[in-house]
Design an enzyme around this catalytic site. Structure first.
Site, PDB file in Angstrom:
ATOM      1  N   GLU A  78      -0.574   7.745  16.430  1.00  0.00           N
ATOM      2  CA  GLU A  78       0.839   7.427  16.524  1.00  0.00           C
ATOM      3  C   GLU A  78       1.128   8.298  17.255  1.00  0.00           C
ATOM      4  O   GLU A  78       1.086   9.295  17.113  1.00  0.00           O
ATOM      5  CB  GLU A  78       1.078   7.042  15.295  1.00  0.00           C
ATOM      6  CG  GLU A  78       0.482   5.777  14.209  1.00  0.00           C
ATOM      7  CD  GLU A  78       0.510   5.780  12.961  1.00  0.00           C
ATOM      8  OE1 GLU A  78       2.357   4.847  12.654  1.00  0.00           O
ATOM      9  OE2 GLU A  78       0.794   6.441  12.222  1.00  0.00           O
ATOM     10  N   LYS A  94       1.031  -1.564  -0.015  1.00  0.00           N
ATOM     11  CA  LYS A  94       0.068   0.135   0.526  1.00  0.00           C
ATOM     12  C   LYS A  94       0.932   1.056  -0.182  1.00  0.00           C
ATOM     13  O   LYS A  94       2.403   1.104   0.539  1.00  0.00           O
ATOM     14  CB  LYS A  94      -0.554   0.081   1.121  1.00  0.00           C
ATOM     15  CG  LYS A  94       0.458   0.137   2.880  1.00  0.00           C
ATOM     16  CD  LYS A  94      -1.045   0.164   3.941  1.00  0.00           C
ATOM     17  CE  LYS A  94      -0.455   2.393   3.609  1.00  0.00           C
ATOM     18  NZ  LYS A  94       0.589   2.900   3.812  1.00  0.00           N
ATOM     19  N   ASP A 141      -1.989  -5.053   3.102  1.00  0.00           N
ATOM     20  CA  ASP A 141      -2.332  -4.599   4.391  1.00  0.00           C
ATOM     21  C   ASP A 141      -2.487  -5.163   5.216  1.00  0.00           C
ATOM     22  O   ASP A 141      -2.196  -6.107   6.264  1.00  0.00           O
ATOM     23  CB  ASP A 141      -3.622  -3.935   4.196  1.00  0.00           C
ATOM     24  CG  ASP A 141      -4.321  -2.431   5.065  1.00  0.00           C
ATOM     25  OD1 ASP A 141      -3.981  -3.372   6.675  1.00  0.00           O
ATOM     26  OD2 ASP A 141      -5.034  -2.302   4.704  1.00  0.00           O
ATOM     27  N   HIS A 142      -0.896  -4.279   6.274  1.00  0.00           N
ATOM     28  CA  HIS A 142      -0.298  -5.745   6.923  1.00  0.00           C
ATOM     29  C   HIS A 142      -1.580  -5.231   8.405  1.00  0.00           C
ATOM     30  O   HIS A 142      -1.097  -6.331   9.101  1.00  0.00           O
ATOM     31  CB  HIS A 142       1.015  -5.266   7.522  1.00  0.00           C
ATOM     32  CG  HIS A 142       0.905  -3.457   8.287  1.00  0.00           C
ATOM     33  ND1 HIS A 142       0.845  -2.614   7.436  1.00  0.00           N
ATOM     34  CD2 HIS A 142       0.963  -3.364   9.921  1.00  0.00           C
ATOM     35  CE1 HIS A 142       1.226  -1.942   8.377  1.00  0.00           C
ATOM     36  NE2 HIS A 142       1.268  -2.114   9.814  1.00  0.00           N
ATOM     37  N   HIS A 188      -5.702   0.849   5.647  1.00  0.00           N
ATOM     38  CA  HIS A 188      -5.934   0.291   7.531  1.00  0.00           C
ATOM     39  C   HIS A 188      -6.774   0.744   8.372  1.00  0.00           C
ATOM     40  O   HIS A 188      -7.654  -0.950   7.475  1.00  0.00           O
ATOM     41  CB  HIS A 188      -4.668   0.766   8.162  1.00  0.00           C
ATOM     42  CG  HIS A 188      -3.081   0.609   8.069  1.00  0.00           C
ATOM     43  ND1 HIS A 188      -3.041  -0.868   6.933  1.00  0.00           N
ATOM     44  CD2 HIS A 188      -2.237   1.096   7.956  1.00  0.00           C
ATOM     45  CE1 HIS A 188      -1.302  -0.445   6.807  1.00  0.00           C
ATOM     46  NE2 HIS A 188      -1.276   0.775   6.730  1.00  0.00           N
ATOM     47  N   LYS A 198      -2.217  -8.955  11.863  1.00  0.00           N
ATOM     48  CA  LYS A 198      -2.357  -8.357  13.037  1.00  0.00           C
ATOM     49  C   LYS A 198      -3.068  -9.476  13.744  1.00  0.00           C
ATOM     50  O   LYS A 198      -4.468  -9.930  13.144  1.00  0.00           O
ATOM     51  CB  LYS A 198      -2.895  -7.135  13.550  1.00  0.00           C
ATOM     52  CG  LYS A 198      -1.814  -6.132  12.911  1.00  0.00           C
ATOM     53  CD  LYS A 198      -2.167  -4.418  13.391  1.00  0.00           C
ATOM     54  CE  LYS A 198      -1.033  -3.677  13.225  1.00  0.00           C
ATOM     55  NZ  LYS A 198       0.243  -3.322  13.621  1.00  0.00           N
ATOM     56  N   ASP A 214      -2.782   7.299   3.634  1.00  0.00           N
ATOM     57  CA  ASP A 214      -1.697   6.517   4.248  1.00  0.00           C
ATOM     58  C   ASP A 214      -2.030   5.855   5.624  1.00  0.00           C
ATOM     59  O   ASP A 214      -1.588   4.271   5.347  1.00  0.00           O
ATOM     60  CB  ASP A 214      -0.647   7.502   4.632  1.00  0.00           C
ATOM     61  CG  ASP A 214       0.966   6.313   5.691  1.00  0.00           C
ATOM     62  OD1 ASP A 214       1.043   5.977   5.220  1.00  0.00           O
ATOM     63  OD2 ASP A 214       0.703   6.902   6.655  1.00  0.00           O
TER      64      ASP A 214
HETATM   65  P1  NDP Z   1      11.935   4.037   1.163  1.00  0.00           P
HETATM   66  O1  NDP Z   1      11.536   4.722   0.227  1.00  0.00           O
HETATM   67  O2  NDP Z   1      12.764   3.502   2.326  1.00  0.00           O
HETATM   68  O3  NDP Z   1      12.301   2.520   0.019  1.00  0.00           O
HETATM   69  C1  NDP Z   1      12.161   2.991  -1.441  1.00  0.00           C
HETATM   70  C2  NDP Z   1      12.362   1.559  -2.019  1.00  0.00           C
HETATM   71  O4  NDP Z   1      12.018   1.798  -2.905  1.00  0.00           O
HETATM   72  C3  NDP Z   1      14.479   1.845  -1.887  1.00  0.00           C
HETATM   73  O5  NDP Z   1      14.759   0.539  -1.794  1.00  0.00           O
HETATM   74  C4  NDP Z   1      14.402   2.577  -3.582  1.00  0.00           C
HETATM   75  O6  NDP Z   1      16.107   2.217  -3.504  1.00  0.00           O
HETATM   76  C5  NDP Z   1      13.773   2.272  -3.736  1.00  0.00           C
HETATM   77  N1  NDP Z   1      13.849   2.076  -5.324  1.00  0.00           N
HETATM   78  C6  NDP Z   1      12.620   3.302  -4.871  1.00  0.00           C
HETATM   79  N2  NDP Z   1      12.599   3.512  -6.859  1.00  0.00           N
HETATM   80  C7  NDP Z   1      13.469   2.531  -7.859  1.00  0.00           C
HETATM   81  C8  NDP Z   1      13.851   2.898  -8.768  1.00  0.00           C
HETATM   82  N3  NDP Z   1      13.264   3.564  -9.656  1.00  0.00           N
HETATM   83  N4  NDP Z   1      14.311   1.874  -9.019  1.00  0.00           N
HETATM   84  C9  NDP Z   1      15.136   1.266  -7.858  1.00  0.00           C
HETATM   85  N5  NDP Z   1      14.879   1.195  -6.968  1.00  0.00           N
HETATM   86  C10 NDP Z   1      13.667   1.846  -6.254  1.00  0.00           C
HETATM   87  O7  NDP Z   1      10.151   3.576   1.321  1.00  0.00           O
HETATM   88  P2  NDP Z   1       9.279   2.637   2.047  1.00  0.00           P
HETATM   89  O8  NDP Z   1      10.428   1.015   2.291  1.00  0.00           O
HETATM   90  O9  NDP Z   1       9.159   2.911   3.101  1.00  0.00           O
HETATM   91  O10 NDP Z   1       8.251   1.449   1.566  1.00  0.00           O
HETATM   92  C11 NDP Z   1       8.178   0.936   0.483  1.00  0.00           C
HETATM   93  C12 NDP Z   1       5.827   0.987   0.343  1.00  0.00           C
HETATM   94  O11 NDP Z   1       6.125   0.411   1.318  1.00  0.00           O
HETATM   95  C13 NDP Z   1       5.874   2.515  -0.654  1.00  0.00           C
HETATM   96  O12 NDP Z   1       4.477   2.100  -1.429  1.00  0.00           O
HETATM   97  C14 NDP Z   1       4.968   2.274   1.647  1.00  0.00           C
HETATM   98  O13 NDP Z   1       4.008   2.938   1.562  1.00  0.00           O
HETATM   99  C15 NDP Z   1       5.094   0.119   2.092  1.00  0.00           C
HETATM  100  N6  NDP Z   1       4.207   0.257   3.190  1.00  0.00           N
HETATM  101  C16 NDP Z   1       5.833   1.426   3.735  1.00  0.00           C
HETATM  102  C17 NDP Z   1       5.995   0.998   5.556  1.00  0.00           C
HETATM  103  C18 NDP Z   1       6.755   1.185   6.433  1.00  0.00           C
HETATM  104  O14 NDP Z   1       6.417   1.575   7.245  1.00  0.00           O
HETATM  105  N7  NDP Z   1       8.047   2.265   5.612  1.00  0.00           N
HETATM  106  C19 NDP Z   1       4.462   0.334   5.366  1.00  0.00           C
HETATM  107  C20 NDP Z   1       3.410  -0.263   5.393  1.00  0.00           C
HETATM  108  C21 NDP Z   1       3.979   0.055   3.854  1.00  0.00           C
HETATM  109  P3  NDP Z   1      17.140   3.489  -3.782  1.00  0.00           P
HETATM  110  O15 NDP Z   1      16.593   3.852  -2.314  1.00  0.00           O
HETATM  111  O16 NDP Z   1      18.146   2.225  -3.311  1.00  0.00           O
HETATM  112  O17 NDP Z   1      17.235   3.805  -4.554  1.00  0.00           O
HETATM  113  C1  BG6 Z   2       1.842   2.289   7.540  1.00  0.00           C
HETATM  114  C2  BG6 Z   2       1.758   3.437   7.229  1.00  0.00           C
HETATM  115  O1  BG6 Z   2       1.010   1.138   6.672  1.00  0.00           O
HETATM  116  O2  BG6 Z   2       1.510   1.843   8.473  1.00  0.00           O
HETATM  117  C3  BG6 Z   2       2.900   4.598   8.740  1.00  0.00           C
HETATM  118  O3  BG6 Z   2       3.180   4.141   6.326  1.00  0.00           O
HETATM  119  C4  BG6 Z   2       2.479   3.967   9.903  1.00  0.00           C
HETATM  120  O4  BG6 Z   2       3.003   5.929   8.303  1.00  0.00           O
HETATM  121  C5  BG6 Z   2       2.618   1.961   9.665  1.00  0.00           C
HETATM  122  O5  BG6 Z   2       3.267   4.507  10.615  1.00  0.00           O
HETATM  123  C6  BG6 Z   2       1.329   2.554  11.495  1.00  0.00           C
HETATM  124  O6  BG6 Z   2       1.582   0.615  11.307  1.00  0.00           O
HETATM  125  P1  BG6 Z   2       1.120   0.329  12.530  1.00  0.00           P
HETATM  126  O7  BG6 Z   2       1.631  -1.061  12.393  1.00  0.00           O
HETATM  127  O8  BG6 Z   2       2.778   0.548  13.866  1.00  0.00           O
HETATM  128  O9  BG6 Z   2       0.047   0.343  13.435  1.00  0.00           O
END
Ligand code: NDP
Ligand code: BG6
Length: 516
Positions: free
Chosen positions: A244, A176, A205-206, A268, A210, A263
């Site tokens: 949060e 998501k 959707d994590h 969620h 849960k 978000d």
């Molecule tokens: P980040 O920005 O931390 O990571 C994004 C990743 O995608 C990095 O590894 C980046 O590589 C890579 N990336 C992006 N664009 C490119 C590209 N064009 N080519 C190659 N690599 C690319 O994001 P998150 O990990 O936080 O989130 C990822 C997804 O998960 C999102 O959709 C977010 O909404 C979802 N999500 C995140 C949560 C969280 O708590 N983080 C929870 C639930 C969902 P590099 O940095 O090496 O360039």
């Molecule tokens: C993610 C959102 O999907 O869920 C974050 O991108 C948020 O912004 C997170 O903090 C909340 O998850 P949890 O499991 O910590 O309640």
């Protein structure tokens, strides 16, 4: 002889898939290759790495499991392994023991997701792993990526023939938010369906992973006592809160164009609402469960864009103190536009126009940098029709069933009781079930969901039409707010319970937010 002490040992009978016991090893623990797009990102390190390590430690996945990570950052295989290992160790809570060793094959390929050459290298790596391992060619493509990267990845996976392996399965997991709005969500669905079939697509959707969220199914549909009361005859209103304490952290690049509605609400919070409001499905299986959730989303009344203030309130955090530490306001956070109008808090009233819920508002709120981290669903029942006891006995309170999603997971029922004594005095008391009583540690959600992908079980994943309906529900809020600058941002201090306008919003409804 001293009396025997019988320790409290609740009988826990796991909910099994219909024929899981009858399957062979290859179906229970199929060998597979997990390809993570976005391998250098926050989600991979903080959530996927610990989940993978827990599954391996518990023997839940095949030891013949291999990981290939892809992202832009340069990393060697060894550095990627250390990145995952570090994440697994740092984000495994002490209550859950040691995380477990990663599989013997962990590889990393650096490149841009838009570069077709990357997929040639990926194909070669997968072929080499599958050739050496023998057996079925099973692949999970996990898109831990910003949504704008997804169409190119899906397209190129299709073009390179990676999505339909002969002699195995391929499944794609999409994080998501699923698209940025209704239009892009639809386009992403179309894109996915040109390459994968719906049964190969796992929109994750994590929250659905849960334990306490899955328990909503069990509480409602395994107990006879609640369901007869679960309707507008007995329920006054429902409050759903995900509060949060964390701020935007390093995720401003994504969050500043997303905001709290994309978000948290589109996914969620609407999922929590659906599980609370849905009709009993004909079976606990993917299509039956998802069909009922879609019906709930279809029944949610369209919020009028031109009367948004009657339905929703937005907020953005300013500087303040959270958990004893001074924290900056949203506009001062790293990479946030200093004039940003992105909401970090929202409270919304949803009306569900169907027989069960007509007249029962669902008040849903969520925000970052609030006073405490708490998620809960509170079902507030109607008051008794006639007060039998004199005013001197005390105010009679409505019964409230609280489903505490996290932390301090549990279920509690509030009811009035007589205080012992010669005069009639009434006070609210609580019947509490803490999850900790069940003994087993509560995992993060990703363990269960990853395992379900390996088993081909889509029950806890959202279907294409469900995601589109969820976008339909939040679209008027997004449009109304994006069309009008708020004028009073920031409007709540970090470490508080959100903007005052949210309190006034509920007061106008003749109700109050529950203390979390
Ligand atoms: P980040 O920005 O931390 O990571 C994004 C990743 O995608 C990095 O590894 C980046 O590589 C890579 N990336 C992006 N664009 C490119 C590209 N064009 N080519 C190659 N690599 C690319 O994001 P998150 O990990 O936080 O989130 C990822 C997804 O998960 C999102 O959709 C977010 O909404 C979802 N999500 C995140 C949560 C969280 O708590 N983080 C929870 C639930 C969902 P590099 O940095 O090496 O360039
Ligand atoms: C993610 C959102 O999907 O869920 C974050 O991108 C948020 O912004 C997170 O903090 C909340 O998850 P949890 O499991 O910590 O309640």
């Amino acid at each position: 002889m001293s009396a025997a002490v019988i320790p409290f040992e609740p009988r826990v009978e796991p909910v099994e898939g219909p024929d899981r016991d009858l399957r062979g090893e290859e179906e229970i623990r199929p060998p597979f290759t997990l390809v993570i797009f976005g391998a250098s990102g926050d989600l991979t390190r903080r959530l996927l790495a610990p989940a993978i390590a827990h599954l391996l430690r518990d023997g839940s996945v095949s030891p013949e499991f291999a990981i290939i990570g892809l992202a832009r950052s340069e990393m060697s295989d060894a550095e990627f392994r250390a990145y995952l290992d570090g994440g697994a160790r740092e984000f495994t809570p002490p209550t859950q023991g040691r995380p477990g060793e990663l599989p013997s094959i962990v590889q990393y390929i650096a490149g841009d997701f838009g570069d077709a050459g990357l997929y040639g290298r990926l194909k070669a790596a997968i072929d080499a792993i599958e050739g050496k391992r023998g057996g079925p060619k099973n692949r999970i493509f996990y898109l831990a990526t910003p949504p704008e990267a997804d169409p190119a990845i899906v397209n190129l996976l299709g073009e390179k023939g990676l999505a339909r392996p002969e002699g195995g399965w391929a499944r794609v997991v999409v994080e998501k938010p699923f698209g940025h709005d209704l239009q892009s969500g639809k386009e992403l669905n179309d894109e996915l369906r040109t390459v994968f079939q719906e049964r190969q697509i796992y929109r994750i959707d994590h929250y659905l992973g849960k334990e306490t969220v899955q328990n909503i199914f069990v509480l409602r549909f395994a107990n006879g006592v609640f369901e007869p009361l679960w309707n507008n005859r007995y329920i006054d209103h429902v409050q759903i809160a995900v509060s949060e304490t964390i701020g935007v952290g390093h995720r401003a690049g994504y969050y500043d164009s997303a905001g709290v509605v994309r978000d948290m609400f589109q996914n969620h919070l609407l999922q929590l609402l659906c599980l609370t409001a849905m009709e009993p499905p004909v079976a606990f299986e993917a299509d039956a469960v998802r069909a009922e959730k879609v019906k709930v989303l279809q029944s949610i009344r369209q919020i009028p864009e031109n009367a948004i203030d009657e339905w929703a309130v937005r907020g953005q955090y300013g500087p303040g103190v959270v958990e004893g530490k001074k924290v900056p306001g949203y506009r001062e956070e790293e990479k946030v536009n200093p004039q940003s109008n992105t909401p970090t808090y929202a409270a919304v009233k949803f009306a569900i126009d169907n027989w069960r819920w007509a007249g029962v508002p669902f008040y849903v709120r969520s925000g970052k940098r609030l006073a405490e981290r708490v998620s809960e669903i509170a079902i507030e029942f109607k008051r008794v029709p006639h007060p039998l006891f004199s005013k001197a006995a005390g105010t009679l309170n409505p019964n409230v069933l609280r489903l505490r999603i996290q932390p301090d997971e549990g279920v509690s029922l509030k009811f009035d009781a007589k205080i012992p004594g010669t005069v009639m005095q009434v006070q609210s008391v609580y019947m509490d079930f803490p999850y900790s009583k069940l003994g087993a540690p509560i995992q993060g959600g990703y363990e269960r969901l990853l395992l379900d992908v390996t088993h081909g079980d889509q029950t806890l994943f959202t279907r294409g039409d469900e995601v589109e309906q969820a976008w339909r529900v939040v679209s008027p809020i997004l449009k109304a707010w994006e069309g009008h600058a708020p004028g009073d941002f920031p409007n709540y201090a970090s470490g508080t319970w959100g903007p005052e306008s949210a309190d006034r919003f509920l007061e106008r409804e003749g109700r109050r937010w529950r203390t979390l």
